[in-house]
Design a protein around this motif. Structure first.
Motif, PDB file in Angstrom:
ATOM      1  N   THR A 129       0.836  -1.204   0.000  1.00  0.00           N
ATOM      2  CA  THR A 129       0.000   0.000   0.000  1.00  0.00           C
ATOM      3  C   THR A 129       0.872   1.255   0.000  1.00  0.00           C
ATOM      4  O   THR A 129       0.347   2.368   0.002  1.00  0.00           O
ATOM      5  N   SER A 130       2.198   1.072   0.016  1.00  0.00           N
ATOM      6  CA  SER A 130       3.124   2.208   0.047  1.00  0.00           C
ATOM      7  C   SER A 130       3.157   2.901  -1.298  1.00  0.00           C
ATOM      8  O   SER A 130       3.176   2.254  -2.348  1.00  0.00           O
ATOM      9  N   ARG A 131       3.162   4.218  -1.268  1.00  0.00           N
ATOM     10  CA  ARG A 131       3.206   5.021  -2.489  1.00  0.00           C
ATOM     11  C   ARG A 131       4.557   5.717  -2.605  1.00  0.00           C
ATOM     12  O   ARG A 131       5.070   6.267  -1.628  1.00  0.00           O
ATOM     13  N   TYR A 132       5.104   5.698  -3.799  1.00  0.00           N
ATOM     14  CA  TYR A 132       6.394   6.329  -4.072  1.00  0.00           C
ATOM     15  C   TYR A 132       6.162   7.783  -4.461  1.00  0.00           C
ATOM     16  O   TYR A 132       5.399   8.075  -5.395  1.00  0.00           O
ATOM     17  N   ARG A 133       6.828   8.702  -3.750  1.00  0.00           N
ATOM     18  CA  ARG A 133       6.593  10.132  -3.989  1.00  0.00           C
ATOM     19  C   ARG A 133       7.245  10.661  -5.264  1.00  0.00           C
ATOM     20  O   ARG A 133       6.972  11.775  -5.693  1.00  0.00           O
ATOM     21  N   GLY A 134       8.093   9.826  -5.867  1.00  0.00           N
ATOM     22  CA  GLY A 134       8.818  10.305  -7.044  1.00  0.00           C
ATOM     23  C   GLY A 134       8.090  10.124  -8.358  1.00  0.00           C
ATOM     24  O   GLY A 134       8.607  10.512  -9.404  1.00  0.00           O
ATOM     25  N   THR A 135       6.881   9.537  -8.336  1.00  0.00           N
ATOM     26  CA  THR A 135       6.098   9.375  -9.565  1.00  0.00           C
ATOM     27  C   THR A 135       4.717   9.986  -9.353  1.00  0.00           C
ATOM     28  O   THR A 135       4.191   9.987  -8.232  1.00  0.00           O
ATOM     29  N   PRO A 136       4.099  10.511 -10.414  1.00  0.00           N
ATOM     30  CA  PRO A 136       2.796  11.187 -10.263  1.00  0.00           C
ATOM     31  C   PRO A 136       1.709  10.297  -9.672  1.00  0.00           C
ATOM     32  O   PRO A 136       0.862  10.774  -8.910  1.00  0.00           O
ATOM     33  N   ASP A 137       1.712   9.018 -10.011  1.00  0.00           N
ATOM     34  CA  ASP A 137       0.661   8.119  -9.526  1.00  0.00           C
ATOM     35  C   ASP A 137       1.077   7.283  -8.323  1.00  0.00           C
ATOM     36  O   ASP A 137       0.322   6.425  -7.857  1.00  0.00           O
ATOM     37  N   GLY A 138       2.299   7.504  -7.807  1.00  0.00           N
ATOM     38  CA  GLY A 138       2.757   6.761  -6.644  1.00  0.00           C
ATOM     39  C   GLY A 138       3.271   5.370  -6.943  1.00  0.00           C
ATOM     40  O   GLY A 138       3.597   4.613  -6.021  1.00  0.00           O
ATOM     41  N   SER A 139       3.363   5.024  -8.221  1.00  0.00           N
ATOM     42  CA  SER A 139       3.832   3.687  -8.585  1.00  0.00           C
ATOM     43  C   SER A 139       5.340   3.568  -8.406  1.00  0.00           C
ATOM     44  O   SER A 139       6.080   4.553  -8.476  1.00  0.00           O
ATOM     45  N   TRP A 160      11.025   4.616   2.582  1.00  0.00           N
ATOM     46  CA  TRP A 160       9.660   5.103   2.380  1.00  0.00           C
ATOM     47  C   TRP A 160       8.656   3.952   2.240  1.00  0.00           C
ATOM     48  O   TRP A 160       7.445   4.165   2.262  1.00  0.00           O
ATOM     49  N   HIS A 161       9.173   2.728   2.130  1.00  0.00           N
ATOM     50  CA  HIS A 161       8.332   1.573   1.822  1.00  0.00           C
ATOM     51  C   HIS A 161       8.083   0.775   3.112  1.00  0.00           C
ATOM     52  O   HIS A 161       8.950   0.061   3.595  1.00  0.00           O
TER      53      HIS A 161
END
Length: 218
Positions: free
Chosen positions: A44-54, A119-120
């Motif tokens: 459920t972790s979202r990556y802040r470096g991509t617009p969609d969190g992928s 972050w994960h």
């Protein structure tokens, strides 16, 4: 101006030894490698470096940065070697202290430790880290490693790291130890740098936007 190159290398890519030689020949001051030991299938972790969190595809197929930098050090003579970043809550500090000291020894003092808390959530948990208190754990791990790097007989007693007097050799070539740089954009990041680190690793930074879109304050 000193310019480094970021190399998120996977096992199928060009050999890191060849990349390191090319980077040194091209005049780069340093080379930097990230790490993700594992990537959970369900998250459920979202990556802040991509617009969609992928999560970017390259994060699923990374080589170990310390092994790769050791290989790079063997075929180069002057390029700096660094992690950007190493996930400190996911590593045993006694083992990591020896790995880093050995790499600094064999590279003749060319290593810089870029660290992060991660972050994960799922990855950190799987690897034994305390995600909700990952910066406290990172701080303890770094302070413990500094003791191991600088004391002939080192000991540390904290909430996450606790060991009696031990010998841990070799010591790093750099004195008192390799530089420790913090990566991230946490609210207290600059305070942490002042208290127990040596510098900052910014990413996607500009004077107007700061780090990852945060306003830059003088």
């Amino acid at each position: 101006m000193q310019i480094g190159v970021f190399l998120p290398v996977n096992a199928q890519a060009l050999d890191i030894a060849e990349l390191a030689q090319k980077a040194e020949a091209a005049g780069f001051e340093s080379m930097w490698m990230p790490e993700h030991p594992v990537m959970p299938v369900t998250t459920t972790s979202r990556y802040r470096g991509t617009p969609d969190g992928s999560v970017p595809p390259y994060m699923y197929d990374m080589v170990d940065p310390y092994m790769a930098l050791c290989r790079a050090s063997a075929v180069t003579t002057k390029i700096g070697l660094g992690t950007s970043i190493s996930l400190i809550p996911e590593r045993n500090p006694l083992m990591l202290a020896k790995v880093i000291a050995t790499l600094d020894h064999y590279s003749n003092g060319r290593f810089t430790l870029g660290v992060g808390a991660g972050w994960h959530r799922e990855e950190t948990t799987i690897m034994g880290g305390d995600f909700d208190h990952r910066w406290s754990q990172t701080r303890e791990n770094i302070l413990a490693m500094k003791e191991l790097w600088t004391k002939e007989q080192a000991e540390f007693h904290g909430n996450y790291v606790d060991f009696p007097p031990v010998y841990c050799n070799p010591k790093p070539v750099q004195k008192p130890h390799p530089p420790v740089l913090l990566g991230g954009a946490a609210e207290n990041l600059y305070r942490r740098i002042v208290r127990w680190a040596d510098g900052w690793i910014p990413t996607t930074a500009s004077r107007e936007l700061g780090w990852a879109g945060r306003p830059c304050v003088d």
